[in-house]
Scaffold this active site. Structure first.
Site, PDB file in Angstrom:
ATOM      1  N   ASN A   1      -2.524  12.976  -3.555  1.00  0.00           N
ATOM      2  CA  ASN A   1      -3.568  13.443  -4.462  1.00  0.00           C
ATOM      3  C   ASN A   1      -3.998  14.874  -4.133  1.00  0.00           C
ATOM      4  O   ASN A   1      -4.177  15.708  -5.024  1.00  0.00           O
ATOM      5  CB  ASN A   1      -4.782  12.508  -4.385  1.00  0.00           C
ATOM      6  CG  ASN A   1      -4.725  11.398  -5.426  1.00  0.00           C
ATOM      7  OD1 ASN A   1      -4.076  11.528  -6.458  1.00  0.00           O
ATOM      8  ND2 ASN A   1      -5.401  10.311  -5.147  1.00  0.00           N
TER       9      ASN A   1
ATOM     10  N   GLU B   1      -4.763   2.646  -4.049  1.00  0.00           N
ATOM     11  CA  GLU B   1      -3.304   2.608  -4.018  1.00  0.00           C
ATOM     12  C   GLU B   1      -2.767   1.283  -3.493  1.00  0.00           C
ATOM     13  O   GLU B   1      -1.595   1.184  -3.135  1.00  0.00           O
ATOM     14  CB  GLU B   1      -2.776   3.758  -3.141  1.00  0.00           C
ATOM     15  CG  GLU B   1      -3.095   3.642  -1.672  1.00  0.00           C
ATOM     16  CD  GLU B   1      -4.467   4.199  -1.281  1.00  0.00           C
ATOM     17  OE1 GLU B   1      -4.647   4.524  -0.097  1.00  0.00           O
ATOM     18  OE2 GLU B   1      -5.346   4.308  -2.160  1.00  0.00           O
TER      19      GLU B   1
ATOM     20  N   ASP C   1      -2.242   9.597 -10.470  1.00  0.00           N
ATOM     21  CA  ASP C   1      -2.240   8.520 -11.468  1.00  0.00           C
ATOM     22  C   ASP C   1      -0.821   8.216 -11.945  1.00  0.00           C
ATOM     23  O   ASP C   1      -0.462   7.054 -12.176  1.00  0.00           O
ATOM     24  CB  ASP C   1      -3.109   8.908 -12.662  1.00  0.00           C
ATOM     25  CG  ASP C   1      -4.589   8.907 -12.327  1.00  0.00           C
ATOM     26  OD1 ASP C   1      -4.957   8.368 -11.262  1.00  0.00           O
ATOM     27  OD2 ASP C   1      -5.380   9.442 -13.131  1.00  0.00           O
TER      28      ASP C   1
ATOM     29  N   ASP D   1       0.848  -1.190   0.000  1.00  0.00           N
ATOM     30  CA  ASP D   1       0.000   0.000   0.000  1.00  0.00           C
ATOM     31  C   ASP D   1       0.888   1.246   0.000  1.00  0.00           C
ATOM     32  O   ASP D   1       1.833   1.346   0.800  1.00  0.00           O
ATOM     33  CB  ASP D   1      -0.912   0.001   1.230  1.00  0.00           C
ATOM     34  CG  ASP D   1      -1.970   1.092   1.151  1.00  0.00           C
ATOM     35  OD1 ASP D   1      -3.036   0.818   0.574  1.00  0.00           O
ATOM     36  OD2 ASP D   1      -1.717   2.210   1.654  1.00  0.00           O
ATOM     37  N   ILE D   2       0.606   2.179  -0.896  1.00  0.00           N
ATOM     38  CA  ILE D   2       1.383   3.426  -0.961  1.00  0.00           C
ATOM     39  C   ILE D   2       0.995   4.299   0.232  1.00  0.00           C
ATOM     40  O   ILE D   2      -0.188   4.566   0.469  1.00  0.00           O
ATOM     41  CB  ILE D   2       1.112   4.166  -2.282  1.00  0.00           C
ATOM     42  CG1 ILE D   2       1.488   3.266  -3.471  1.00  0.00           C
ATOM     43  CG2 ILE D   2       1.901   5.473  -2.335  1.00  0.00           C
ATOM     44  CD1 ILE D   2       1.132   3.858  -4.823  1.00  0.00           C
TER      45      ILE D   2
END
Length: 395
Positions: free
Chosen positions: A249, A285, A258, A241-242
């Protein structure tokens, strides 16, 4: 697509096409050859009617029997090796050669009927080009050789004018058969290409090119678990997971977000094994990696390489801004040789997902790892006793 061979230029694509149509190829080969055998044997009656019970009739019977035996042997190998792509091609090629050779023997021993035999050869050429499934380049070579040999026999038996007329009819039959075969082969491959495009869209995430969540649960994870259990192999599941992606964002905009997703997914796919591992965009993500034939140590080593790659390679967006991110990892390994009797797809995924959230709760940009044990599978679901991975141990 290759212009003259009418095959996909990439060998792997052509091989996949042949495998996709293997069952249809085998069925078509059996049906066509059975009809050919029936008519070859049925026309043996005309040998007796034309030549009586003579030495020539016996030679023709031997020739026809040779063709029948070649068909039976070829179909036997096709049936006993149903997964082979090469066997139907080899069987079709040998049977076509034997069939044309035996027919030329018939032409040589029954020269008075050469005009009618030319029409029969025209039909056989169409069968070779269109109805017997084979590579076009092989079918074309066999048809040209048979036609040339027939024309040589006709030139020796007929006046030059009649031989020329007969030759033109055979050339026309070859032209019609070749055009039909080229169109047939091209349509089959165009149909396959469109089918693969739709399949690609149905199993891939449009933004990152990774597999999508549905394909993970419908195909990848069930098949990998079943294969590992059957062969008593190791298997590892990594959930990635980022970190703080929502902030990324909000700060840089969704287009930059993106770009980050594409950049991270590219690193995940680059550092994993193309033919063994599967990279899935699970949602937002979050990514999932299914590592076939990989134990705990191998999975942790890969997770650490991925963690370092993501942390040290910032994304450059369309405006030229460098956006740095980190990622957290949950690594669940299982060895089906010693454990795994109680493992299910849902339990394995839930265990890895729980490890991911432990990693995020402990400060992010880190790894949590655990190895499945049957006597603790329930505990892993309810209150996992995972271990933090010290990234400083990695060289």
């Amino acid at each position: 697509m290759a212009r003259f061979r009418i095959e996909f230029e990439h060998p792997d694509t052509e091989r996949d096409f042949q495998r996709h149509h293997l069952l249809r190829t085998q069925t078509s080969l059996r049906l066509t050859l059975c009809w050919c055998v029936f008519f070859y044997l049925a026309f043996a009656l005309t040998d007796v009617a034309a030549l009586g019970f003579s030495r020539e009739t016996f030679l023709l019977f031997v020739s026809r029997t040779t063709f029948v035996l070649a068909v039976m042997l070829g179909l036997h190998y096709v049936r006993t090796q149903p997964e082979s792509i090469a066997v139907p091609v080899l069987a079709a090629s040998v049977i076509e050669l034997v069939g044309m050779a035996t027919y030329l023997v018939i032409v040589w021993l029954r020269p008075d009927e050469i005009q009618g035999q030319a029409m029969s050869l025209c039909i056989m050429l169409i069968i070779v080009y269109v109805f017997i499934p084979n590579r076009l380049i092989i079918s074309k070579g066999i048809a040209v050789i048979a036609t040339t040999a027939f024309i040589v026999i006709a030139a020796a038996r007929l006046p030059s004018t009649e031989a020329l007329k007969l030759s033109m009819r055979l050339v026309l039959a070859n032209g019609v058969g070749l055009v039909a075969a080229r169109r047939y082969q091209r349509l089959w491959r165009e149909e396959y290409r469109v089918l693969m495009d739709y399949k690609h869209l149905s199993i891939r995430d449009h933004l990152t090119g990774c597999y999508n969540r549905r394909h993970l649960h419908d195909t990848v994870l069930p098949s990998e678990i079943a294969k590992a259990r059957r062969h008593k192999q190791q298997l590892a599941l990594i959930v990635c997971d980022i970190d703080h992606f929502k902030s990324t964002n909000d700060t840089y905009g969704h287009q930059a977000g993106d770009a980050v997703l594409r950049h991270v997914s590219s690193m995940l796919r680059t550092l994993t094994r193309h033919h063994l591992d599967s990279v899935v965009r699970y949602g937002g993500e979050e990514f999932v990696l299914v590592l076939s034939q990989t134990g705990r140590d191998g999975a942790v080593s890969l997770a650490e390489r991925l963690r370092l790659a993501i942390a040290t390679n910032p994304t450059t967006d369309a405006m030229g801004r460098r956006i740095g991110v980190t990622a957290s990892f949950g690594v669940q390994a299982i060895n089906f040789a010693t454990a795994g009797r109680t493992v299910t797809e849902d339990r394995l995924f839930a265990a890895a997902d729980r490890l991911l959230y432990e990693a995020k709760e402990s400060g992010r940009n880190t790894i949590r790892v655990d190895e499945w044990a049957d006597d603790s599978s329930v505990r892993t679901m309810d209150s996992p006793q995972s271990r933090a991975y010290d990234t400083s141990d990695v060289c």
